[in-house]
Design a protein around this motif. Structure first.
Motif, PDB file in Angstrom:
ATOM      1  N   THR A 127       0.832  -1.202   0.000  1.00  0.00           N
ATOM      2  CA  THR A 127       0.000   0.000   0.000  1.00  0.00           C
ATOM      3  C   THR A 127       0.864   1.249   0.000  1.00  0.00           C
ATOM      4  OG1 THR A 127      -0.130  -0.077   2.414  1.00  0.00           O
ATOM      5  CG2 THR A 127      -1.891  -1.142   1.168  1.00  0.00           C
ATOM      6  N   LEU A 128       0.275   2.318  -0.508  1.00  0.00           N
ATOM      7  CA  LEU A 128       0.991   3.586  -0.591  1.00  0.00           C
ATOM      8  C   LEU A 128       1.159   4.212   0.781  1.00  0.00           C
ATOM      9  CD1 LEU A 128       2.181   5.674  -2.600  1.00  0.00           C
ATOM     10  CD2 LEU A 128      -0.066   6.755  -2.633  1.00  0.00           C
ATOM     11  N   TYR A 129       0.105   4.169   1.589  1.00  0.00           N
ATOM     12  CA  TYR A 129       0.142   4.741   2.935  1.00  0.00           C
ATOM     13  C   TYR A 129       0.071   3.623   3.974  1.00  0.00           C
ATOM     14  CZ  TYR A 129      -0.864   9.121   0.523  1.00  0.00           C
ATOM     15  OH  TYR A 129      -0.808  10.208  -0.299  1.00  0.00           O
ATOM     16  N   ASP A 130       0.543   3.955   5.158  1.00  0.00           N
ATOM     17  CA  ASP A 130       0.610   2.977   6.244  1.00  0.00           C
ATOM     18  C   ASP A 130      -0.758   2.894   6.924  1.00  0.00           C
ATOM     19  OD1 ASP A 130       1.379   1.220   8.166  1.00  0.00           O
ATOM     20  OD2 ASP A 130       3.198   2.298   8.743  1.00  0.00           O
ATOM     21  N   ARG A 185      -4.933   1.228  -5.451  1.00  0.00           N
ATOM     22  CA  ARG A 185      -5.426  -0.042  -5.989  1.00  0.00           C
ATOM     23  C   ARG A 185      -4.921  -1.244  -5.200  1.00  0.00           C
ATOM     24  NH1 ARG A 185      -7.781   0.357 -10.984  1.00  0.00           N
ATOM     25  NH2 ARG A 185      -7.594   2.382 -12.028  1.00  0.00           N
ATOM     26  N   ASN A 186      -3.847  -1.057  -4.434  1.00  0.00           N
ATOM     27  CA  ASN A 186      -3.302  -2.165  -3.652  1.00  0.00           C
ATOM     28  C   ASN A 186      -3.949  -2.304  -2.280  1.00  0.00           C
ATOM     29  OD1 ASN A 186      -1.417  -2.822  -5.682  1.00  0.00           O
ATOM     30  ND2 ASN A 186       0.010  -1.284  -4.933  1.00  0.00           N
ATOM     31  N   LEU A 187      -4.852  -1.404  -1.938  1.00  0.00           N
ATOM     32  CA  LEU A 187      -5.522  -1.490  -0.639  1.00  0.00           C
ATOM     33  C   LEU A 187      -6.554  -2.610  -0.677  1.00  0.00           C
ATOM     34  CD1 LEU A 187      -6.001  -0.302   2.195  1.00  0.00           C
ATOM     35  CD2 LEU A 187      -7.702   1.218   1.169  1.00  0.00           C
ATOM     36  N   SER A 188      -6.403  -3.558   0.228  1.00  0.00           N
ATOM     37  CA  SER A 188      -7.301  -4.709   0.236  1.00  0.00           C
ATOM     38  C   SER A 188      -8.656  -4.336   0.839  1.00  0.00           C
ATOM     39  CB  SER A 188      -6.679  -5.854   1.033  1.00  0.00           C
ATOM     40  OG  SER A 188      -6.525  -5.491   2.397  1.00  0.00           O
ATOM     41  N   ALA A 233     -11.987   2.916  -7.780  1.00  0.00           N
ATOM     42  CA  ALA A 233     -10.600   2.486  -7.949  1.00  0.00           C
ATOM     43  C   ALA A 233     -10.474   0.976  -8.107  1.00  0.00           C
ATOM     44  CB  ALA A 233      -9.758   2.949  -6.755  1.00  0.00           C
ATOM     45  N   HIS A 234     -11.516   0.221  -7.758  1.00  0.00           N
ATOM     46  CA  HIS A 234     -11.470  -1.247  -7.849  1.00  0.00           C
ATOM     47  C   HIS A 234     -12.685  -1.729  -8.649  1.00  0.00           C
ATOM     48  CE1 HIS A 234      -9.195  -0.101  -4.264  1.00  0.00           C
ATOM     49  NE2 HIS A 234      -8.476  -1.177  -4.450  1.00  0.00           N
ATOM     50  N   PRO A 235     -12.693  -1.519  -9.953  1.00  0.00           N
ATOM     51  CA  PRO A 235     -13.873  -1.902 -10.752  1.00  0.00           C
ATOM     52  C   PRO A 235     -14.033  -3.403 -10.931  1.00  0.00           C
ATOM     53  CG  PRO A 235     -12.119  -1.098 -12.174  1.00  0.00           C
ATOM     54  CD  PRO A 235     -11.639  -0.901 -10.772  1.00  0.00           C
TER      55      PRO A 235
END
Length: 669
Positions: A388-391, A454-457, A489-491
């Motif tokens: 993820t971009l942010y913690d 996009r990497n945030l689950s 962001a997650h289509p």
């Protein structure tokens, strides 16, 4: 800086006393030739003292008469004619030995705050005690420290600053401790009636409590309590820790100590207080350590343009030591420093890999005042090689610390009585609900920001959204914006995942505007849209009912609203438009549901027919001739009955014909 009226007089007296010592060698002064020092005397030198690159050509006797170490070196040496000694480990270096040598020769030595600490350490190293001669250098320097330096604010600061290069001698001789206590005493004392001056610049940062106290200052001409911030900020971090510790013992207010710590951090940790400091601060202050020569701009820029490998090892070590020391001396009281300062300190602590125990302690401190945080401070990049971009995990831990702290405070008897009193009086809401509501709005804004990653689950998003209790949110509009941003962001989310995501939102807590937006949102599941439309209809009906009751209460003589049409005409235009749109959407959905139901029934009927045909084909026919004959007879009987029923209505006297008695034939025989 703190200046006593008798300071200059005392310094003059002690400097005069240094010139009155007896000396046996007549000399005018020392002469320097390159890196070598010579004594201007008629007697040639017979002893060489080498300290680093500097060489001192001296006589033995003046040194032996006042230095115990020189006596030991010469008389314990196996060489009878020792004419050279190397003292590379002498504290203070060539400068301190030059002053000590001049004292041995009886030359006037000017004691100042800049050289007193190094000369005192050099005298201790050379063992210039009272056993060799009365009024030796140790006695002289101790007297100057006690009666001149420690009575002056300015000299105490300068001497403590000069002790940075004298470790561990200055520590062992208690110079650091005495100067720290002197500074602490003067910082806590009332400056009224004392003639002093100080180096002060407008303080850029301060704690929340300190801001309130400063704004309520009764007089502008009164000496500000933060006058000592700038002077103390020139000290090294370990000496600052000693000063702050002594100040705490003296009983200074915790908010003032916190403001001093923040001021020190803003000077020695560039980029901590204000993002985007950039290269403007690079090399601007030569008095700072190497850690202040570069800065970072934080946020996304740090992720793209900087990593841990880009930070020099020495600079990273110095900054890590500063951060760890600052964390250890922050007062434990809430609001001693601002939450923004704590979060920025936490950002740098994660970037520089500070000790995990101190990071955990800092996270707990942030949780104590998490409701004061801002979105920009929470956007901490992930430095642990996460996807993820942010913690997000860090914010989750901060939120957990906040909830634990709130639960602890709410369970305490004093806090519980305070909350019950305010709820009973109805004057204002308790502190706990207000804090949780502010944190809920902050978390919703944070989720909206990080949902673009996009990497945030989905699990992390859902856990963070559901961490707060339902009572913390009176309106779920912020949460709806975060969900909608995540769906954009997650289509590729499946229908099940979209339903799972929307479970964190309560459709009944959406405003009318949010309901209208959600009703037209194609990214939401159909079931959620139906729930939104239903809640919107309920809200509009309640709003209409409340407005009608209010109008009826204002005037008892107004005629009752007769029908639905008149009721809608009396409502605002926005409610009417919302109601019409909702009604159209509801009718459309009803029609679609009926179509789906009809199609479902048809499919069910066809399925049953196919099942019966399959059962018939699956069972083979094993019948005998007898049974097949009976089946044929039964079929003929059924067909005869059907024909008779069809012909019956056409023959009017059919029943009578059946009822006539049958004629029997008479046999001729």
């Amino acid at each position: 800086m703190w200046n006593s009226e008798s300071e200059s007089v005392r310094a003059r007296d002690y400097n005069d006393a240094l010139t009155s010592s007896k000396h046996d060698v007549k000399t005018d002064a020392f002469e320097q030739r390159g890196q070598s020092w010579y004594v201007a005397t008629d007697i040639p030198s017979d002893f060489l003292v080498q300290i680093g690159d500097a060489s001192f050509y001296l006589r033995k006797y003046p040194l032996l008469s006042r230095s115990g170490k020189m006596n030991r070196i010469i008389y314990e040496s196996r060489e009878p004619d020792l004419d050279k000694v190397i003292l590379d480990d002498l504290p203070g270096g060539p400068e301190a030995f030059e002053l000590a040598a001049k004292f041995c020769y009886g030359i006037a030595v000017d004691l100042t705050a800049a050289n007193i600490s190094s000369l005192r350490c050099a005298a201790e190293y050379l063992e210039m005690t009272e056993d060799l001669e009365e009024g030796n250098l140790i006695f002289k320097t101790e007297a100057f420290l006690s009666y001149v330096v420690l009575s002056s604010w300015r000299d105490s600061i300068l001497v403590l600053k000069s002790c940075e290069k004298l470790t561990p001698w200055a520590e062992n001789l208690q110079i650091v401790r005495r100067c720290s206590e002197s500074i602490a005493w003067k910082a806590c004392a009332n400056p009224k009636g004392i003639k002093w001056a100080y180096t002060r610049q407008p303080t850029k940062v301060s704690s929340p409590k300190w801001n309130e106290m400063k704004d309520s200052s009764p007089s502008r001409h009164q000496v500000p309590p933060d006058w000592w911030f700038e002077d103390v900020s020139i000290l090294r971090i370990d000496h600052l820790v000693r000063v702050i510790t002594a100040i705490k013992v003296k009983g200074m207010r915790f908010e003032l100590i916190g403001a001093a710590i923040m001021h020190y951090a803003s000077k020695w940790l560039p980029g901590l207080i204000k993002e985007g400091a950039g290269t403007a601060n690079e090399g601007s202050n030569s008095s700072n350590s190497s850690s202040s020569s570069s800065s970072w701009k934080g946020g996304l820029q740090m992720i793209l343009a900087g990593t841990n490998d880009d930070i020099p090892t020495i600079q990273a070590r110095d900054q890590r030591m500063i951060i760890e020391s600052l964390i250890s001396i922050i007062p434990p009281q809430k609001d001693s420093v601002s939450c923004s300062f704590l979060l920025r300190l936490l950002r740098m602590a994660n970037m520089l890999k500070v000790a995990p125990a101190l990071v955990t302690e800092l996270e707990k401190r942030v949780g104590m005042q998490f409701e004061q945080a801002t979105l920009s401070d929470l956007l901490i990049p992930s430095y642990n090689k996460s996807e993820t971009l942010y913690d997000v995990d860090l914010v989750q831990r901060l939120l957990e610390h906040f909830l634990v702290q709130e639960q602890t405070e709410s369970s305490s008897p004093g806090r519980q009585a305070f909350s019950e009193k305010h709820v009973y009086e109805g004057t204002q809401r308790g502190t706990i609900p207000n804090a949780k509501m502010r944190v809920a709005r902050l978390v919703d804004s944070y989720l909206t920001e990080v949902s673009r990653d996009r990497n945030l689950s989905l699990t992390k998003f859902q856990v963070l959204a559901e961490a707060l209790p339902d009572s913390a949110r009176t309106c779920d509009d912020g949460l709806y914006r975060a969900i909608d941003s995540y769906l954009k962001a997650h289509p590729t989310l499946s229908e099940h995942e979209r339903k799972r995501l929307c479970r964190v939102m309560d459709c009944q807590k959406l405003s009318i505007d949010a309901c209208m937006h959600a009703a037209q949102n194609e990214r939401l599941p159909l079931r959620v849209v139906v729930q939104v439309l239903f809640s919107e209809q309920v809200k509009i009906s309640n709003a209409i009912a409340n407005s009608s009751l209010k109008e009826a209460g204002e005037s008892h003589y107004q005629p009752m609203i007769s029908n639905r049409k008149t009721l809608l005409e009396g409502t605002p235009q926005s409610f009417q438009e919302g109601w019409e749109a909702a009604r159209k959407d509801i009718n459309t959905l009803k029609f679609e549901l009926q179509s789906v139901k009809a199609n479902y029934l048809e499919l069910q009927t066809e399925m049953e027919n196919l099942q019966r045909q399959f059962d018939k084909m699956a069972k083979p026919k094993q019948t005998s001739a007898w049974t097949s004959g009976w089946k044929k007879l039964s079929k003929l009987t059924k067909m005869t009955n059907l024909e008779m029923n069809d012909i019956g209505p056409q023959i009017p006297n059919a029943d009578q014909t059946r009822k006539t008695p049958r004629r029997w034939r008479n046999s001729i025989s």
